[in-house]
Design a protein around this motif. Sequence first.
Motif, mmCIF file in Angstrom:
data_model
loop_
_atom_site.group_PDB
_atom_site.id
_atom_site.type_symbol
_atom_site.label_atom_id
_atom_site.label_comp_id
_atom_site.label_asym_id
_atom_site.label_seq_id
_atom_site.Cartn_x
_atom_site.Cartn_y
_atom_site.Cartn_z
ATOM 1 N N ALA A 198 0.813 -1.223 0.000
ATOM 2 C CA ALA A 198 0.000 0.000 0.000
ATOM 3 C C ALA A 198 0.838 1.261 0.000
ATOM 4 C CB ALA A 198 -0.920 -0.004 1.228
ATOM 5 N N VAL A 199 2.142 1.168 0.271
ATOM 6 C CA VAL A 199 2.980 2.356 0.410
ATOM 7 C C VAL A 199 3.185 3.130 -0.892
ATOM 8 C CG1 VAL A 199 5.352 3.108 0.874
ATOM 9 C CG2 VAL A 199 4.154 1.652 2.512
ATOM 10 N N PRO A 200 3.534 2.486 -2.042
ATOM 11 C CA PRO A 200 3.897 3.281 -3.234
ATOM 12 C C PRO A 200 2.839 4.277 -3.702
ATOM 13 C CG PRO A 200 4.631 1.023 -3.492
ATOM 14 C CD PRO A 200 3.791 1.042 -2.251
ATOM 15 N N PRO A 201 1.564 3.906 -3.849
ATOM 16 C CA PRO A 201 0.602 4.915 -4.321
ATOM 17 C C PRO A 201 0.403 6.062 -3.337
ATOM 18 C CG PRO A 201 -0.517 2.867 -3.726
ATOM 19 C CD PRO A 201 0.938 2.573 -3.734
ATOM 20 N N VAL A 202 0.440 5.769 -2.046
ATOM 21 C CA VAL A 202 0.300 6.824 -1.050
ATOM 22 C C VAL A 202 1.527 7.737 -1.080
ATOM 23 C CG1 VAL A 202 0.070 7.321 1.411
ATOM 24 C CG2 VAL A 202 -1.184 5.410 0.401
ATOM 25 N N SER A 203 2.706 7.141 -1.237
ATOM 26 C CA SER A 203 3.935 7.915 -1.315
ATOM 27 C C SER A 203 3.922 8.856 -2.506
ATOM 28 C CB SER A 203 5.143 6.978 -1.409
ATOM 29 O OG SER A 203 6.317 7.697 -1.648
ATOM 30 N N ARG A 204 3.494 8.364 -3.669
ATOM 31 C CA ARG A 204 3.436 9.224 -4.858
ATOM 32 C C ARG A 204 2.446 10.365 -4.660
ATOM 33 N NH1 ARG A 204 3.876 4.111 -7.467
ATOM 34 N NH2 ARG A 204 1.598 3.956 -7.635
ATOM 35 N N ALA A 205 1.329 10.077 -4.019
ATOM 36 C CA ALA A 205 0.311 11.106 -3.811
ATOM 37 C C ALA A 205 0.815 12.215 -2.896
ATOM 38 C CB ALA A 205 -0.962 10.478 -3.241
ATOM 39 N N VAL A 206 1.458 11.840 -1.793
ATOM 40 C CA VAL A 206 1.900 12.863 -0.852
ATOM 41 C C VAL A 206 3.020 13.696 -1.449
ATOM 42 C CG1 VAL A 206 3.608 11.444 0.376
ATOM 43 C CG2 VAL A 206 2.458 13.312 1.575
ATOM 44 N N GLN A 207 3.907 13.101 -2.230
ATOM 45 C CA GLN A 207 5.013 13.855 -2.800
ATOM 46 C C GLN A 207 4.550 14.852 -3.854
ATOM 47 O OE1 GLN A 207 8.529 11.502 -3.787
ATOM 48 N NE2 GLN A 207 8.010 10.029 -2.209
ATOM 49 N N GLN A 208 3.361 14.650 -4.393
ATOM 50 C CA GLN A 208 2.812 15.578 -5.377
ATOM 51 C C GLN A 208 1.817 16.564 -4.761
ATOM 52 O OE1 GLN A 208 1.087 12.948 -8.288
ATOM 53 N NE2 GLN A 208 3.049 12.018 -8.820
ATOM 54 N N ALA A 209 1.626 16.498 -3.470
ATOM 55 C CA ALA A 209 0.601 17.314 -2.821
ATOM 56 C C ALA A 209 1.010 18.784 -2.771
ATOM 57 C CB ALA A 209 0.340 16.810 -1.405
ATOM 58 N N PRO A 210 0.115 19.703 -3.142
ATOM 59 C CA PRO A 210 0.405 21.135 -3.005
ATOM 60 C C PRO A 210 0.671 21.484 -1.540
ATOM 61 C CG PRO A 210 -1.537 20.774 -4.373
ATOM 62 C CD PRO A 210 -1.195 19.453 -3.762
ATOM 63 N N GLY A 211 1.707 22.268 -1.316
ATOM 64 C CA GLY A 211 2.025 22.694 0.036
ATOM 65 C C GLY A 211 3.033 21.837 0.753
ATOM 66 N N LEU A 212 3.360 20.654 0.210
ATOM 67 C CA LEU A 212 4.369 19.810 0.847
ATOM 68 C C LEU A 212 5.745 20.405 0.579
ATOM 69 C CD1 LEU A 212 4.959 17.069 2.344
ATOM 70 C CD2 LEU A 212 5.500 16.171 0.068
ATOM 71 N N LEU A 213 6.511 20.646 1.636
ATOM 72 C CA LEU A 213 7.851 21.213 1.504
ATOM 73 C C LEU A 213 8.939 20.151 1.586
ATOM 74 C CD1 LEU A 213 7.380 24.357 3.776
ATOM 75 C CD2 LEU A 213 7.212 24.220 1.278
ATOM 76 N N ALA A 214 8.721 19.118 2.384
ATOM 77 C CA ALA A 214 9.706 18.040 2.530
ATOM 78 C C ALA A 214 9.029 16.863 3.208
ATOM 79 C CB ALA A 214 10.910 18.497 3.347
#
Length: 212
Positions: free
Chosen positions: A120-136
């Motif tokens: 379950a990790v890869p799709p969630v990881s891709r989503a969070v890394q593309q999220a507006p406002g994520l700095l790191a």
Amino acid sequence: MGTLPRQLAAVPGLRFAKLLGSGYDFGLKPNFARYGLMAVWDDDATARRFFERNPHWQAYQERSHELWTADLLPLQGHGLWDGSNPFDYAPRADAPAEAPVAVLTRASIRLLRSWKFWQAVPPVSRAVQQAPGLLAAIGLGELPIVRQATFSLWRSAAEMRQYAYGQQHEGRHKEIIKRTRQEGWYSEEMFARFRVLSTRGTWDGQNPLPLP
């Protein structure tokens, strides 16, 4: 990784501490060049004395070519970490919608459920890394495979909530949470949110959130 935890246990004013390894892209491949320290202190002065004078921490700095530090104020903490909640402070006013926040998630994964977790990790990881406002963001862990954590830094509380609860990601987010409960993935878990008070140093060559 082997010696510092024992030294930390003797530091005055240090309530709780975890030295954490990391993985590439939130995955199983370990990153032996990057580590994290999560520490809870009695007060700001005690923390600053440690980072400025402690010989064991000084030795870590001498072996490092980059260091980034954030001072955080706990706003919310649910769940347990080693049987207790280190962020269980008196209720505080929430961060303003425009204020930067940091989020920590961690879990002890049942060994027989670990394969489903990592699927379950890869799709969630891709989503969070593309999220507006994520700095790191970084995937961390106390032990490979079964004791995992994430740390993420957001430009604003509003953008963090939009990722977590907005329509774009709501289905995936709710589905994963539902599966963890129904299938009993975790023996222990925690979610904590913090207001970012100050930062210093660099992360990948820059400070993702320069605050005084």
